[in-house]
Design a protein around this motif. Structure first.
Motif, PDB file in Angstrom:
ATOM      1  N   ILE A 234       0.960  -1.042   0.148  1.00 13.26           N
ATOM      2  CA  ILE A 234      -0.055   0.050   0.017  1.00 13.26           C
ATOM      3  C   ILE A 234       0.985   0.999   0.044  1.00 13.26           C
ATOM      4  CG2 ILE A 234      -1.951   1.281   1.207  1.00 13.26           C
ATOM      5  CD1 ILE A 234      -2.523  -1.523   2.639  1.00 13.26           C
TER       6      ILE A 234
ATOM      7  N   CYS B 122       2.352   4.832   0.574  1.00 13.04           N
ATOM      8  CA  CYS B 122       1.751   5.790   1.473  1.00 13.04           C
ATOM      9  C   CYS B 122       2.675   6.986   1.835  1.00 13.04           C
ATOM     10  CB  CYS B 122       1.142   5.231   2.863  1.00 13.04           C
ATOM     11  SG  CYS B 122       0.721   6.015   3.950  1.00 13.04           S
ATOM     12  N   ASP B 123       2.539   8.197   1.859  1.00 15.05           N
ATOM     13  CA  ASP B 123       3.465   9.050   2.194  1.00 15.05           C
ATOM     14  C   ASP B 123       3.264   9.364   3.643  1.00 15.05           C
ATOM     15  OD1 ASP B 123       4.704  11.517   3.102  1.00 15.05           O
ATOM     16  OD2 ASP B 123       3.942  12.688   1.427  1.00 15.05           O
ATOM     17  N   VAL B 124       4.185   8.551   4.653  1.00 15.44           N
ATOM     18  CA  VAL B 124       3.907   8.537   5.994  1.00 15.44           C
ATOM     19  C   VAL B 124       4.069  10.048   6.584  1.00 15.44           C
ATOM     20  CG1 VAL B 124       4.702   6.257   6.049  1.00 15.44           C
ATOM     21  CG2 VAL B 124       6.339   8.138   6.415  1.00 15.44           C
TER      22      VAL B 124
ATOM     23  N   ALA C 192      -2.885  10.473   4.346  1.00 13.07           N
ATOM     24  CA  ALA C 192      -2.482   9.272   3.630  1.00 13.07           C
ATOM     25  C   ALA C 192      -2.382   8.162   4.556  1.00 13.07           C
ATOM     26  CB  ALA C 192      -1.222   9.674   3.000  1.00 13.07           C
ATOM     27  N   VAL C 193      -1.898   8.130   5.862  1.00 13.12           N
ATOM     28  CA  VAL C 193      -1.506   7.236   6.668  1.00 13.12           C
ATOM     29  C   VAL C 193      -2.941   6.601   7.071  1.00 13.12           C
ATOM     30  CG1 VAL C 193      -0.808   6.534   8.842  1.00 13.12           C
ATOM     31  CG2 VAL C 193       0.704   8.021   7.484  1.00 13.12           C
TER      32      VAL C 193
ATOM     33  N   ALA D 218      -4.419   4.595   4.119  1.00  6.83           N
ATOM     34  CA  ALA D 218      -3.651   3.238   4.207  1.00  6.83           C
ATOM     35  C   ALA D 218      -4.003   2.494   5.338  1.00  6.83           C
ATOM     36  CB  ALA D 218      -2.191   3.574   4.410  1.00  6.83           C
TER      37      ALA D 218
ATOM     38  N   ARG E 197      -7.247   0.825   4.766  1.00  7.61           N
ATOM     39  CA  ARG E 197      -7.325  -0.360   3.644  1.00  7.61           C
ATOM     40  C   ARG E 197      -6.806  -1.448   4.280  1.00  7.61           C
ATOM     41  NH1 ARG E 197      -4.688  -1.026  -1.647  1.00  7.61           N
ATOM     42  NH2 ARG E 197      -5.134  -2.999  -2.136  1.00  7.61           N
TER      43      ARG E 197
ATOM     44  N   VAL F 109       1.951   6.545  11.689  1.00 11.41           N
ATOM     45  CA  VAL F 109       1.751   5.145  11.958  1.00 11.41           C
ATOM     46  C   VAL F 109       1.252   4.543  13.028  1.00 11.41           C
ATOM     47  CG1 VAL F 109       2.834   3.089  10.970  1.00 11.41           C
ATOM     48  CG2 VAL F 109       3.163   4.961   9.325  1.00 11.41           C
TER      49      VAL F 109
END
Length: 175
Positions: A3, A5-7, A12-13, A16, A19, A64
């Motif tokens: 997946i 993702c720009d952490v 975006a996190v 992700a 998902r 994250v």
């Protein structure tokens, strides 16, 4: 399952994480591992380069972790294993932002470990030395281990390490 993702971006996190939850369910192990480096002396490093390194390496670890922690807490089990660096313990010329981010990662993990006491979760950090990756190129350091060596350490912490290792930072230097 990969997946992208720009952490460094919370939206975006969160997308992700949604998902992951939809496709795989609640994770038992989360390994914040994204990392970048910009090598430049402090006096010539741009603010944008500094921010990018801090945002990916440190803020990404926070975002994250935050995305997955509530459901892990609800289940009262799981482990967060952040990837720090030997740069979490020393300074390296032209890598001030990277060193600062990795020192911050260790502090974050130790604080998180205190928050997790009695919850059934643990937080730990792996601090590799010179790993044979593209990021090591240009550092001036020779590789001392392969990514697989670091992965085995993460697997040990994830699956075998005693709960008493909560808050530990494990240094990995290679043979």
């Amino acid at each position: 399952m990969a997946i992208p993702c720009d952490v460094s971006k919370s939206d975006a996190v969160e997308a992700a994480a949604a998902r992951v939850y939809a496709d795989l369910g609640r994770p038992h192990i989360v390994v914040p591992n994204a990392g970048i480096v910009h090598r430049a002396p402090v006096h010539s490093m741009s603010e944008e380069e500094w921010d990018e390194v801090i945002d990916v390496n440190l803020k990404g670890t926070f975002l994250v972790t935050r995305a997955f922690l509530p459901r892990m807490l609800d289940a009262r089990e799981g482990r967060i294993i952040a990837i720090g660096s030997i740069s979490s313990t020393l300074g390296t010329a032209t890598q001030s932002a990277y060193c600062a981010a990795k020192w911050g990662t260790v502090g974050f993990v130790k604080s998180l470990a205190e928050e997790l006491r009695g919850t059934g979760l643990q937080a730990m950090c792996v601090m590799p030395g010179s790993v044979d990756t593209d990021m090591l190129k240009g550092s001036g350091f020779a590789p001392q281990m392969r990514p697989e060596d670091v992965a085995r350490t993460v697997a040990f912490l994830a699956l075998e390490a005693p709960e008493a290792m909560n808050g530990s930072s494990v240094e990995v230097f290679g043979p």
